[in-house]
Design a protein around this motif. Structure first.
Motif, PDB file in Angstrom:
ATOM      1  N   VAL A 102     -76.096  58.995 -34.488  1.00 11.33           N
ATOM      2  CA  VAL A 102     -75.502  57.905 -34.736  1.00 11.33           C
ATOM      3  C   VAL A 102     -74.070  58.958 -34.227  1.00 11.33           C
ATOM      4  CG1 VAL A 102     -74.458  55.836 -34.675  1.00 11.33           C
ATOM      5  CG2 VAL A 102     -76.684  55.727 -36.011  1.00 11.33           C
ATOM      6  N   ALA A 103     -73.637  59.417 -34.617  1.00  8.08           N
ATOM      7  CA  ALA A 103     -72.471  60.349 -34.190  1.00  8.08           C
ATOM      8  C   ALA A 103     -72.569  61.264 -32.941  1.00  8.08           C
ATOM      9  CB  ALA A 103     -72.220  60.920 -35.768  1.00  8.08           C
ATOM     10  N   CYS A 104     -73.826  61.637 -32.774  1.00 12.17           N
ATOM     11  CA  CYS A 104     -74.129  61.835 -31.716  1.00 12.17           C
ATOM     12  C   CYS A 104     -73.857  61.058 -30.677  1.00 12.17           C
ATOM     13  CB  CYS A 104     -74.960  62.473 -31.206  1.00 12.17           C
ATOM     14  SG  CYS A 104     -74.886  64.416 -32.675  1.00 12.17           S
ATOM     15  N   CYS A 105     -74.369  60.455 -30.359  1.00 12.38           N
ATOM     16  CA  CYS A 105     -74.410  58.802 -29.717  1.00 12.38           C
ATOM     17  C   CYS A 105     -72.569  58.757 -29.736  1.00 12.38           C
ATOM     18  CB  CYS A 105     -75.201  58.065 -29.823  1.00 12.38           C
ATOM     19  SG  CYS A 105     -76.729  58.314 -29.843  1.00 12.38           S
ATOM     20  N   VAL A 106     -72.298  58.325 -30.952  1.00 13.48           N
ATOM     21  CA  VAL A 106     -70.630  58.185 -30.930  1.00 13.48           C
ATOM     22  C   VAL A 106     -70.147  59.721 -29.734  1.00 13.48           C
ATOM     23  CG1 VAL A 106     -68.887  57.624 -32.175  1.00 13.48           C
ATOM     24  CG2 VAL A 106     -70.857  56.040 -32.626  1.00 13.48           C
ATOM     25  N   ALA A 107     -69.584  59.936 -30.446  1.00 14.37           N
ATOM     26  CA  ALA A 107     -69.432  61.603 -29.235  1.00 14.37           C
ATOM     27  C   ALA A 107     -69.876  61.097 -27.635  1.00 14.37           C
ATOM     28  CB  ALA A 107     -69.720  62.653 -29.930  1.00 14.37           C
ATOM     29  N   ALA A 108     -71.136  60.841 -27.675  1.00 11.96           N
ATOM     30  CA  ALA A 108     -71.262  60.893 -26.121  1.00 11.96           C
ATOM     31  C   ALA A 108     -70.406  59.881 -25.719  1.00 11.96           C
ATOM     32  CB  ALA A 108     -72.761  60.543 -25.848  1.00 11.96           C
ATOM     33  N   GLY A 109     -70.674  58.084 -26.236  1.00 16.82           N
ATOM     34  CA  GLY A 109     -70.153  57.195 -25.609  1.00 16.82           C
ATOM     35  C   GLY A 109     -68.811  56.982 -25.582  1.00 16.82           C
ATOM     36  N   ALA A 110     -68.079  57.936 -26.491  1.00 15.51           N
ATOM     37  CA  ALA A 110     -66.851  58.077 -26.161  1.00 15.51           C
ATOM     38  C   ALA A 110     -65.890  58.931 -25.197  1.00 15.51           C
ATOM     39  CB  ALA A 110     -65.996  58.314 -27.921  1.00 15.51           C
ATOM     40  N   LEU A 111     -67.297  59.781 -24.922  1.00 17.64           N
ATOM     41  CA  LEU A 111     -66.435  60.463 -23.563  1.00 17.64           C
ATOM     42  C   LEU A 111     -66.605  59.878 -22.329  1.00 17.64           C
ATOM     43  CD1 LEU A 111     -65.137  63.046 -22.072  1.00 17.64           C
ATOM     44  CD2 LEU A 111     -67.197  64.468 -22.816  1.00 17.64           C
ATOM     45  N   ALA A 112     -67.922  59.182 -21.745  1.00 10.17           N
ATOM     46  CA  ALA A 112     -68.627  58.709 -21.901  1.00 10.17           C
ATOM     47  C   ALA A 112     -67.317  57.296 -20.604  1.00 10.17           C
ATOM     48  CB  ALA A 112     -69.699  58.365 -21.373  1.00 10.17           C
ATOM     49  N   ILE A 113     -67.255  56.440 -21.613  1.00  4.08           N
ATOM     50  CA  ILE A 113     -66.440  55.133 -21.903  1.00  4.08           C
ATOM     51  C   ILE A 113     -65.165  54.987 -20.356  1.00  4.08           C
ATOM     52  CG2 ILE A 113     -65.211  53.366 -21.811  1.00  4.08           C
ATOM     53  CD1 ILE A 113     -67.411  52.919 -24.429  1.00  4.08           C
ATOM     54  N   PRO A 114     -64.318  56.599 -20.892  1.00  2.00           N
ATOM     55  CA  PRO A 114     -62.733  56.804 -20.592  1.00  2.00           C
ATOM     56  C   PRO A 114     -63.391  57.490 -18.812  1.00  2.00           C
ATOM     57  CG  PRO A 114     -62.826  57.496 -22.230  1.00  2.00           C
ATOM     58  CD  PRO A 114     -64.181  57.002 -22.231  1.00  2.00           C
ATOM     59  N   LEU A 115     -64.580  57.754 -18.750  1.00  2.00           N
ATOM     60  CA  LEU A 115     -64.635  58.784 -17.131  1.00  2.00           C
ATOM     61  C   LEU A 115     -65.281  57.090 -16.732  1.00  2.00           C
ATOM     62  CD1 LEU A 115     -66.683  62.136 -18.306  1.00  2.00           C
ATOM     63  CD2 LEU A 115     -64.450  61.418 -17.232  1.00  2.00           C
ATOM     64  N   LEU A 116     -66.122  56.656 -16.952  1.00  2.00           N
ATOM     65  CA  LEU A 116     -66.767  55.143 -16.129  1.00  2.00           C
ATOM     66  C   LEU A 116     -65.392  54.211 -15.820  1.00  2.00           C
ATOM     67  CD1 LEU A 116     -69.168  53.650 -15.473  1.00  2.00           C
ATOM     68  CD2 LEU A 116     -68.990  52.763 -17.615  1.00  2.00           C
ATOM     69  N   PHE A 117     -64.717  54.070 -16.482  1.00  2.00           N
ATOM     70  CA  PHE A 117     -63.320  53.050 -16.557  1.00  2.00           C
ATOM     71  C   PHE A 117     -62.343  53.029 -15.660  1.00  2.00           C
ATOM     72  CE2 PHE A 117     -66.168  50.420 -19.685  1.00  2.00           C
ATOM     73  CZ  PHE A 117     -66.898  49.772 -18.243  1.00  2.00           C
ATOM     74  N   ILE A 118     -62.060  54.491 -16.166  1.00  2.00           N
ATOM     75  CA  ILE A 118     -60.705  55.505 -15.041  1.00  2.00           C
ATOM     76  C   ILE A 118     -60.907  55.695 -14.318  1.00  2.00           C
ATOM     77  CG2 ILE A 118     -58.729  56.944 -14.575  1.00  2.00           C
ATOM     78  CD1 ILE A 118     -58.592  56.672 -18.192  1.00  2.00           C
ATOM     79  N   PRO A 119     -60.485  55.003 -12.616  1.00  2.00           N
ATOM     80  CA  PRO A 119     -60.594  55.477 -11.810  1.00  2.00           C
ATOM     81  C   PRO A 119     -60.493  56.406 -11.000  1.00  2.00           C
ATOM     82  CG  PRO A 119     -58.881  53.612 -11.503  1.00  2.00           C
ATOM     83  CD  PRO A 119     -59.426  53.851 -13.040  1.00  2.00           C
TER      84      PRO A 119
END
Length: 111
Positions: free
Chosen positions: A58-75
């Motif tokens: 779960v901690a590794c998934c949180v780290a993956a999501g934490a980096l993917a979310i800004p890259l996804l939403f910042i244009p």
């Protein structure tokens, strides 16, 4: 719309990505302690406790999501069709890197 105004949202990645990397220190520590415990991956004479492996995942998934979310939403690129796969790939690679580094076993770790 001028060229300067179009580039401005991408500049947010300059501060967001280092902030996310700093945030990911916490999931890294949680994953390392969950996989190897305080005694280390050798078990320190008591053997390894693998009961908290789910927490490390779960901690590794949180780290993956934490980096993917800004890259996804910042244009940083106009087309969303480019941002989504790149953000997912970078997020997965980051989560995998956290998992590999926090697990402790392998050729990179010599006791």
């Amino acid at each position: 719309m001028s060229e300067r105004q179009r580039r401005r949202p991408a500049l947010h990645l300059v501060w967001v990505v280092p902030a996310v990397v700093a945030f990911c220190v916490v999931p890294f520590i949680v994953a390392a302690l969950s996989w190897c415990g305080i005694s280390g991956c050798s078990g320190g004479g008591w053997g390894r406790n693998l009961d908290d492996t789910w927490m490390a995942i779960v901690a590794c998934c949180v780290a993956a999501g934490a980096l993917a979310i800004p890259l996804l939403f910042i244009p940083w690129v106009r087309r969303r069709a480019v941002r989504v796969p790149v953000a997912l790939l970078i997020g997965l690679a980051w989560g995998y890197l956290i998992a590999v580094l926090s697990h402790g076993e392998g050729p990179w770790f010599t006791p």
